[in-house]
Design an enzyme around this catalytic site. Structure first.
Site, PDB file in Angstrom:
ATOM      1  N   GLU A  81       0.820  -1.218   0.000  1.00 34.87           N
ATOM      2  CA  GLU A  81       0.000   0.000   0.000  1.00 34.87           C
ATOM      3  C   GLU A  81       0.854   1.269   0.000  1.00 34.87           C
ATOM      4  O   GLU A  81       0.382   2.343   0.352  1.00 34.87           O
ATOM      5  CB  GLU A  81      -0.917   0.019   1.230  1.00 34.87           C
ATOM      6  CG  GLU A  81      -1.868  -1.151   1.334  1.00 34.87           C
ATOM      7  CD  GLU A  81      -2.993  -1.128   0.309  1.00 34.87           C
ATOM      8  OE1 GLU A  81      -2.931  -0.311  -0.645  1.00 34.87           O
ATOM      9  OE2 GLU A  81      -3.917  -1.932   0.454  1.00 34.87           O
ATOM     10  N   HIS A  99      -3.016   2.317   8.680  1.00 30.49           N
ATOM     11  CA  HIS A  99      -4.053   1.523   7.998  1.00 30.49           C
ATOM     12  C   HIS A  99      -4.234   0.223   8.766  1.00 30.49           C
ATOM     13  O   HIS A  99      -3.263  -0.479   9.061  1.00 30.49           O
ATOM     14  CB  HIS A  99      -3.642   1.236   6.559  1.00 30.49           C
ATOM     15  CG  HIS A  99      -4.446   0.154   5.907  1.00 30.49           C
ATOM     16  ND1 HIS A  99      -5.822   0.068   6.014  1.00 30.49           N
ATOM     17  CD2 HIS A  99      -4.064  -0.905   5.140  1.00 30.49           C
ATOM     18  CE1 HIS A  99      -6.251  -0.987   5.334  1.00 30.49           C
ATOM     19  NE2 HIS A  99      -5.197  -1.592   4.804  1.00 30.49           N
ATOM     20  N   HIS A 101      -7.046  -3.335   9.526  1.00 35.24           N
ATOM     21  CA  HIS A 101      -8.208  -4.124   9.139  1.00 35.24           C
ATOM     22  C   HIS A 101      -9.092  -4.280  10.370  1.00 35.24           C
ATOM     23  O   HIS A 101      -9.403  -5.399  10.790  1.00 35.24           O
ATOM     24  CB  HIS A 101      -7.772  -5.473   8.577  1.00 35.24           C
ATOM     25  CG  HIS A 101      -7.063  -5.380   7.265  1.00 35.24           C
ATOM     26  ND1 HIS A 101      -6.806  -6.480   6.474  1.00 35.24           N
ATOM     27  CD2 HIS A 101      -6.553  -4.316   6.587  1.00 35.24           C
ATOM     28  CE1 HIS A 101      -6.172  -6.098   5.378  1.00 35.24           C
ATOM     29  NE2 HIS A 101      -6.000  -4.789   5.428  1.00 35.24           N
ATOM     30  N   HIS A 161     -12.527  -4.020   3.475  1.00 41.49           N
ATOM     31  CA  HIS A 161     -11.063  -3.943   3.596  1.00 41.49           C
ATOM     32  C   HIS A 161     -10.618  -3.455   4.978  1.00 41.49           C
ATOM     33  O   HIS A 161     -10.026  -4.210   5.734  1.00 41.49           O
ATOM     34  CB  HIS A 161     -10.526  -3.029   2.491  1.00 41.49           C
ATOM     35  CG  HIS A 161      -9.040  -3.001   2.380  1.00 41.49           C
ATOM     36  ND1 HIS A 161      -8.385  -2.590   1.238  1.00 41.49           N
ATOM     37  CD2 HIS A 161      -8.059  -3.287   3.277  1.00 41.49           C
ATOM     38  CE1 HIS A 161      -7.082  -2.652   1.427  1.00 41.49           C
ATOM     39  NE2 HIS A 161      -6.854  -3.070   2.663  1.00 41.49           N
TER      40      HIS A 161
END
Length: 225
Positions: A81, A99, A101, A161
């Site tokens: 990413e 980021h 999940h 996601h």
């Protein structure tokens, strides 16, 4: 060592990213390798490596890249990413990106197109948090849509996601992703009973006025007359 690294304490930068990654793991916001963290100093970005179990991150697991995406130092390939992280840094003045999940954010992305402002604390994220349409991880499509959504806010949810937040430093970005996860949990709990009521623009504006007037969130001594 290259000139763009000379002005940066690279060990401190890499260790701060590794520490943030470990915190994500301890706080159950990521599962195994599912997530990534970065911090920017000047034109240098320290970012977690691809395939890294975040809870076990060490300084050796953090790669240094330039804003052009070229690896400057480190033994491991950066996260898939990377374009998302660099795009956010190009688009705004954030100095950290997280980021995860996170389960509540993922669950919300399956049933809603946005997280409406259900609590005034959401002002810290820029108000409404959009759910970005699904695109495969690591793709230019995903990076472009997330970056576009985050130009005016510090959080977004990626459908099927996870979540992504920014901050002026890693501590702020971590706090924002925890706040986002809590807000998603509140919304889902309310939605299990009825349609959640959202705060309106006038209510949010009035709250923001109070935040400014009271210097809310800042410690202050007791005033004694």
């Amino acid at each position: 060592m290259r000139d763009d690294l000379m002005a940066v304490d690279v060990d401190e930068l890499r260790e701060s990213v590794a520490g943030a990654a470990r915190q994500l793991g301890r706080r159950a916001l990521v599962l195994g390798t599912a997530g990534n963290v970065s911090a920017r100093a000047g034109d240098v970005v320290a970012v977690t490596a691809t395939g890294l179990v975040l809870a076990d991150a060490t300084i050796e697991d953090i790669t240094l890249v330039g804003m052009d995406g070229v690896v400057r130092a480190g033994a491991c390939e950066p996260t898939s990413e990377l374009d998302l992280h660099l795009g956010i840094y190009e688009a705004c003045d954030a100095r950290a990106v997280v980021h995860a999940h996170s389960p509540a954010a993922v669950a919300l992305s399956l049933v809603a197109d946005e997280l409406p402002p259900v609590h005034y604390a959401q002002l810290a994220l820029g108000g409404r948090v959009p759910v970005i349409p699904f695109a495969p991880f690591g793709t230019a499509e995903l990076a472009e849509t997330v970056v576009a959504a985050m130009r005016s806010r510090s959080a977004a949810i990626m459908a099927h996601h996870g979540s992504v937040t920014t901050g002026h430093d890693l501590g702020a970005a971590l706090s924002n992703i925890e706040l986002l996860e809590w807000l998603c949990g509140v919304y889902l709990s309310a939605a299990s009973v009825a349609t959640p009521r959202a705060l309106g623009d006038a209510q949010l504006a009035a709250t923001l006025d109070e935040v400014v007037r009271r210097n809310y969130g800042t410690a202050a001594p007791v005033r004694r007359d």
